[in-house]
Structures are given as structure tokens and as C-alpha cells.
Design a protein around this motif. Structure first.
Motif, mmCIF file in Angstrom:
data_model
loop_
_atom_site.group_PDB
_atom_site.id
_atom_site.type_symbol
_atom_site.label_atom_id
_atom_site.label_comp_id
_atom_site.label_asym_id
_atom_site.label_seq_id
_atom_site.Cartn_x
_atom_site.Cartn_y
_atom_site.Cartn_z
ATOM 1 N N LEU A 29 -10.553 4.115 -4.064
ATOM 2 C CA LEU A 29 -9.409 3.192 -4.029
ATOM 3 C C LEU A 29 -9.597 2.073 -5.049
ATOM 4 N N CYS A 62 -8.732 -3.969 1.797
ATOM 5 C CA CYS A 62 -8.897 -2.752 2.610
ATOM 6 C C CYS A 62 -9.092 -3.117 4.086
ATOM 7 N N TRP A 94 -6.617 -2.187 7.175
ATOM 8 C CA TRP A 94 -7.089 -1.399 8.310
ATOM 9 C C TRP A 94 -6.840 -2.128 9.629
ATOM 10 N N LEU A 137 -7.950 5.363 2.735
ATOM 11 C CA LEU A 137 -8.639 4.319 3.505
ATOM 12 C C LEU A 137 -8.994 4.821 4.900
ATOM 13 N N GLU A 151 -2.823 5.785 -0.492
ATOM 14 C CA GLU A 151 -3.894 4.789 -0.333
ATOM 15 C C GLU A 151 -4.271 4.648 1.142
ATOM 16 N N PRO A 175 -14.023 0.610 -1.150
ATOM 17 C CA PRO A 175 -13.042 1.048 -2.143
ATOM 18 C C PRO A 175 -13.639 2.041 -3.138
ATOM 19 N N TRP A 226 0.839 -1.203 0.000
ATOM 20 C CA TRP A 226 0.000 0.000 0.000
ATOM 21 C C TRP A 226 0.874 1.253 0.000
ATOM 22 N N TRP A 233 -17.190 -3.180 3.724
ATOM 23 C CA TRP A 233 -15.867 -3.239 3.103
ATOM 24 C C TRP A 233 -15.964 -3.431 1.601
#
Length: 244
Positions: free
Chosen positions: A46, A53, A57, A25, A21, A41, A17, A37
Motif C-alpha cells: 500500500l 492505515c 482499519w 489492508l 486498498e 503499508p 480509500w 502499522w
DNA sequence: AATAGAGTCAACCGCATTACA
DNA sequence: TTGTAATGCGGTTGACTCTAT
């Protein structure tokens, strides 16, 4: 017909990443929360799979995540919890604030497992057994004698007898014909036992350890053959549901 | 200084479980 | 109750770093 893919692999970015990005996020989670989720994006702009993602996270960006070396205390706790739960990394992580299941799993597979195998003398294995056993030893000298007698034995059944001598509950030992649910019952019995029994057992072994200077210097594996032997024993104890 | 091997860790994959229409 | 989508999770991979030769 196979499972529908979670995203179009041609359209999403993969690999490490970027800072940008991460920022997108984090902003998106701050706005919409830790949910949806699949659609995140798109909302965040994204080009990433939703699962990717979520992973990024929870394993890296989420506030409160501890980074850096795992302490000796944390390592001890991981070993203890692994004895109790097995490879349930998320469960183990719940007991280590700031650590993620992925991090603990990595640490286990790269560091702790190797330590256990390299430092896996039979007496060390006994230490692992007692950590998960509610039983007590009748006499320290008795245990030392029994361990010494059997130290060089290659007959696993003799060690099984020793486990019985050590007053291990029969339910703790799973024969090859038993099911895992039987082992689970033994597990719940162990975990519900009073801590004082464990403490007593631990104390007994530690006294032997100190008084007779049986430590890593004596039993530490020095050759690949030793490691193989230790691994064999370690696996055997695991197979019998004793050290798990 | 070059390089091979070992160690580490972030990220991916696919199965299992849960939520929900 | 059932089918599908979403989420959670553990195993595995591969890129990167470190260390020994």
C-alpha cells in the motif's frame, strides 16, 4: 530541529480509500494482526502512511463496526458519558459497542451539540445539571418556584445561589481560581455516589416537567438571540464545573 | 434546473503517551 | 535512566450530499 515526519508525504497516497486498498489492508491485518502499522503499508503493498492505515482499519474496516444512524438510546448514553468523561471520545466509544470514537465525536459535534444549544432553556440546563449531580431536591414545588423566579434574571450570581439552594455539593462548583484537579475530585465524588440519589433528582425534575407542562414548546429557542443566551448559560454552567 | 448554504463524515495533522532498546 | 520510535488520541479540514430557495 522539528519532529521527524512519520512518512514521506510525496510518496504516500492521500484522500479517500479505494476498494482495492481496503482489501489489501484487511488481508494484511488478517495475516499480521493489528500491530506494526509503520511497516504494514510496505508489507501490504500500500502506498499509504501507517497512521492512515491504522485509522482506516479502526474506524471503518474492523469487523463488528456498526454503521448507520445512532439511535436515541445511544445518543442519550453519549450525552450521559460526555457529562462524565468530557471529550474523551475513545472512553465513550468503549461503552458503545460497535461505535468508534471518531463517529461519536462527529455525531457530537454535528448533531448533539446543536441540539443542546438550540434546546438549551434554563430548565433544560437544570435537567443536564441533575444528570451529573448526586444531589436531591427537597421539594418539586420549591424547585419550580426558584426556577420561575430566576428564569428572567440576567445575573449569573443569582443562579449560583439557586444551585446552592438545590443542595449542590460545594465541591461540584469550580470557581475561576480553582484548578482542574479540584474539579476531578468533585468528579470522582459524583461518580461514586449512589445511583438512587440521581434517580430521585431525575424523578423530581420529570414530575415538574410533566405536571406544569414546561417543555420545549415553552422554552424552545426561537431566535438567534435566544440561542446566544442559551449558549451563554450553557458555557457559564460548564465553566463552573457543574454540567460537565 | 441551478445554486448557495448547511450538514455530515472520512481522513489528516500534530501533540501526548507508551513501549522498548 | 534516557532517547527514540511507535501508537493513540482529539481537533480540524475539506469533499461530498442534502435541502431550501
Amino acid at each position: 530541529m522539528g519532529r521527524k515526519p512519520c512518512c514521506n508525504k510525496e510518496e504516500v497516497r492521500r484522500g479517500a480509500w479505494t476498494v482495492e486498498e481496503d482489501r489489501l489492508l484487511a488481508e494484511s491485518v488478517a495475516t499480521h494482526g493489528e500491530a506494526k502499522w509503520r511497516t504494514l503499508p510496505l508489507n501490504a503493498g500500500l502506498r499509504r502512511c501507517g497512521k492512515s492505515c491504522r485509522l482506516r482499519w479502526f474506524n471503518y474496516l474492523k469487523p463488528g463496526i456498526k454503521r448507520g444512524n445512532i439511535s436515541v438510546e445511544e445518543e442519550d448514553l453519549i450525552v450521559e458519558l460526555h457529562n462524565k468523561f468530557g471529550n474523551k471520545w475513545s472512553l465513550i466509544a468503549n461503552n458503545l459497542p460497535g461505535r468508534t470514537g471518531n463517529e461519536i465525536k462527529n455525531h457530537w459535534n454535528t448533531t448533539i451539540k446543536r441540539k443542546l444549544l438550540n434546546d438549551g432553556s434554563k430548565l433544560n440546563i437544570m435537567r443536564k445539571i441533575k444528570r451529573s449531580s448526586p444531589t436531591t431536591v427537597n421539594s418539586s414545588d420549591d424547585l419550580l418556584t426558584k426556577v420561575s423566579e430566576k428564569e428572567n434574571s440576567t445575573d449569573h450570581s443569582i443562579w449560583a445561589t439557586l444551585l446552592q439552594d438545590l443542595d449542590l455539593e460545594p465541591e461540584n462548583q469550580m470557581t475561576s481560581g480553582e484548578t482542574s484537579s479540584t474539579a476531578s475530585n468533585a468528579e470522582s465524588q459524583r461518580t461514586s455516589s449512589p445511583a438512587t440519589n440521581n434517580d430521585s433528582f431525575l424523578y423530581d425534575i420529570d414530575v415538574i416537567w410533566d405536571d406544569h407542562h414546561i417543555g420545549n414548546s415553552t422554552f424552545y429557542s426561537k431566535t438567534d438571540d435566544d440561542c446566544e443566551d442559551n449558549l451563554e448559560w450553557f458555557n457559564w454552567f460548564n465553566f463552573n464545573g457543574v454540567s460537565k
